[in-house]
Design an enzyme around this catalytic site. Structure first.
Site, short mmCIF file in Angstrom:
data_model
loop_
_atom_site.label_atom_id
_atom_site.label_comp_id
_atom_site.label_asym_id
_atom_site.label_seq_id
_atom_site.Cartn_x
_atom_site.Cartn_y
_atom_site.Cartn_z
N CYS A 296 35.24 2.81 -23.95
CA CYS A 296 36.09 1.88 -23.22
C CYS A 296 37.33 2.58 -22.66
O CYS A 296 38.13 1.97 -21.97
CB CYS A 296 36.52 0.72 -24.11
SG CYS A 296 35.14 -0.15 -24.84
N CYS B 115 46.09 -2.92 -23.33
CA CYS B 115 46.72 -1.82 -24.08
C CYS B 115 47.62 -2.37 -25.18
O CYS B 115 47.66 -1.85 -26.29
CB CYS B 115 47.54 -0.92 -23.17
SG CYS B 115 46.56 -0.10 -21.90
#
Lengths: 134, 404
Positions: A37, A106
């Protein structure tokens, strides 16, 4: 994509990079994300007997926002109790770093990393207490 | 040496000053409409456009009469594919192309599928190439069109278009070549490739943006239906007032590319090899994506294991390059081209594409190589994956989260 000044600062001068001994009983380790990912965070916490985080270290594979998110949380959680750290939300990280929508994941990963590290520490402590009780 | 350094010459190229010089009169005093038949302003514009047609034709071994001006290669490709599909629909409804083609080809094919055409997307080998035998095997009696790129825009891999053209013509289909990235960098002629339609772009060869061309073969005559209706310019194939300054610039850029091709390709190859050597000799675990042998001279697509591409781009802030990492695109998927080469998502996320061009110098290459080596080392120190690999942990043995 333009990065915020805070992201650039954390990216260029990351705080608390490194590793703690993952086998130490007072260290909790969180490893989240996946190489496929494009983001992997390793976050480690050293916790004292009062449940206060003494030290936090990280290593991150990822973009600038991922590195900045993990660097930022290592600063924040130091001195917190693990219960306080567990309350830390990704929205606060995203807000502090001015992350654009495409980079919100994130901050989610950073939140997950803290939770994973705390869970690991708690599991170790529970195992130790169970061993002591026997 | 001036910063930032532009080393992304597959995305676009700077305008050659010699090209700009030729364009200037057509941006100022010579502003006529090339379709104006009754005064000198129009005649001058038309003469300039005709001269440029010859220049662009010559670059690919064609006649100027076979060049149709467009707004760019995306339009050329749309016109070639949709125009041929519509005109030759009686021949059949099957199209053959390749998984690593540019989105202009792939998305046009998707549109044609919605309109009832059948498209075969050929897989590439791990070098990124297809073979003529693969194309031959995919073709059937109803195949009306085959579309293959000369060179890939991400990994720079060059396809054997001469061999492919041979089998396409033997089986009687129309052959379109997207030559945008390859022309002027590797040898190409429409006759050697037996191409019927060829898409070209101005700004990839140091010409201006907003101008492209479609080569349409005259002998034997190839027909296409227009996709833009209007005044019937370009022999009815592409209506719209000609972008004369752009066309003049494209023509000059094509001529320079033709005249300087040999020396320039040799120089680019030397610089590319230097960049590669200076990086790979100092960094372990770097991997070239795609064939090194069949490759554009200025292209280096390289994966730096354990360092995420966008993170690295951020560290290379004084150097313009691009990454196959998901994070640099609007979607969160890593490059479909790298995936088609069978490169795992882990490595696709760590890829950087360097595109060396006409104006890059050896000094710049050395600067970029040193910078890359230093930054990759720094980011590996920051990478949990690098640490695990150093400890001898097999990353594949870890049960990673599946969600992106």
């Amino acid at each position: 994509m333009a990065y915020s000044e805070k992201v650039i600062d954390h990216y260029e001068n990351p705080r608390n990079v490194g590793s703690l001994d993952k086998n130490s009983p007072d260290v909790g380790t969180g490893l989240v994300g996946a190489p496929a990912c494009g983001d992997v965070m390793k976050l480690q916490l050293r916790v004292n007997d009062e449940g206060v985080i003494q030290e936090a270290k990280f290593k991150t594979f990822g973009c600038g926002s991922a590195i900045a998110s993990s660097s930022l949380v290592t600063e924040w959680v130091k001195g917190m109790t693990i219960d306080q750290a567990a309350q830390l939300r990704n929205t606060k990280i995203a807000e502090e770093l001015n992350l654009p929508p495409v980079k919100i994941h994130c901050s989610v990963l950073a939140e997950d990393a803290i939770k994973a590290a705390i869970a690991d520490y708690k599991a170790k402590r529970a195992a130790r207490e169970a061993a002591a009780a026997e | 040496m001036k910063l930032p350094i532009f080393m992304d010459n597959h995305s676009t190229t700077p305008l050659d000053p010699r090209v700009l010089e030729k364009m200037m009169p057509y941006l100022t005093t010579e502003f006529g409409n090339a379709a104006s038949r009754n005064h000198a302003f129009g005649w001058h514009a038309e003469e300039a456009s005709e001269r440029a047609r010859g220049q662009v034709g010559q670059l690919i071994g064609a006649s100027g009469k076979e060049i149709v001006w467009t707004s760019g290669a995306t339009e050329s490709i749309n016109l070639a594919l949709k125009g041929a599909a519509e005109f030759y629909v009686d021949k059949g409804r099957h199209i053959v192309t390749v998984q690593t083609e540019h989105k202009a080809v792939l998305d046009t094919c998707k549109r044609l599928e919605k309109e009832g055409y059948e498209v075969t997307y050929l897989p590439v080998d791990k070098e990124g190439r297809i073979s003529a035998a693969q194309v031959a095997a995919a073709m059937k009696p109803g195949t009306l069109l085959v579309s293959v790129m000369l060179a890939n825009n991400e990994v720079g891999v060059v396809h054997p278009v001469e061999e492919i053209g041979q089998v396409v013509k033997e089986k009687g289909a129309i052959f379109h070549v997207d030559a945008v990235q390859g022309v002027g960098k590797v040898p190409f002629s429409v006759d050697d490739a037996k191409a019927d339609l060829v898409s070209l772009s101005g700004h990839k060869i140091y010409g201006p943006k907003g101008v492209g061309a479609l080569y349409v073969r005259r002998k034997p005559r190839v027909r296409i239906s227009p996709i833009i209706d209007g005044g019937g310019h370009e022999r009815g194939m592409r209506s719209g007032t000609l972008n004369v300054p752009g066309i003049v610039g494209f023509g000059e850029a094509a001529e320079l590319a033709r005249l300087e091709f040999k020396e320039e390709s040799a120089r680019l190859l030397r610089l590319r090899s230097r960049l590669h050597e200076r990086i790979s000799s100092r960094l372990p675990e770097t991997y070239i994506n795609g064939s090194l042998e069949h490759r554009l001279p200025g292209n280096l697509n390289i994966s730096f294991a354990y360092v995420e591409g966008e993170g690295l781009l951020m560290a290379l802030k004084d150097v313009a390059v691009s990454s196959g990492s998901a994070c640099t695109s609007a979607s969160l998927e890593p490059s479909y081209v790298l995936r088609a080469l069978g490169i795992g998502e882990e490595l696709a996320h760590t890829s950087i594409r360097f595109g060396i061009g006409r104006f890059n110098t050896e000094e710049e290459v050395d600067y970029v190589a040193d910078l890359v080596v230093g930054k990759v080392q720094r980011l590996r120190e920051l990478s949990p994956l690098w640490e695990m690999a150093q400890e001898g942990i097999d990353l594949k043995s870890i049960n990673w989260a599946q969600a992106h």
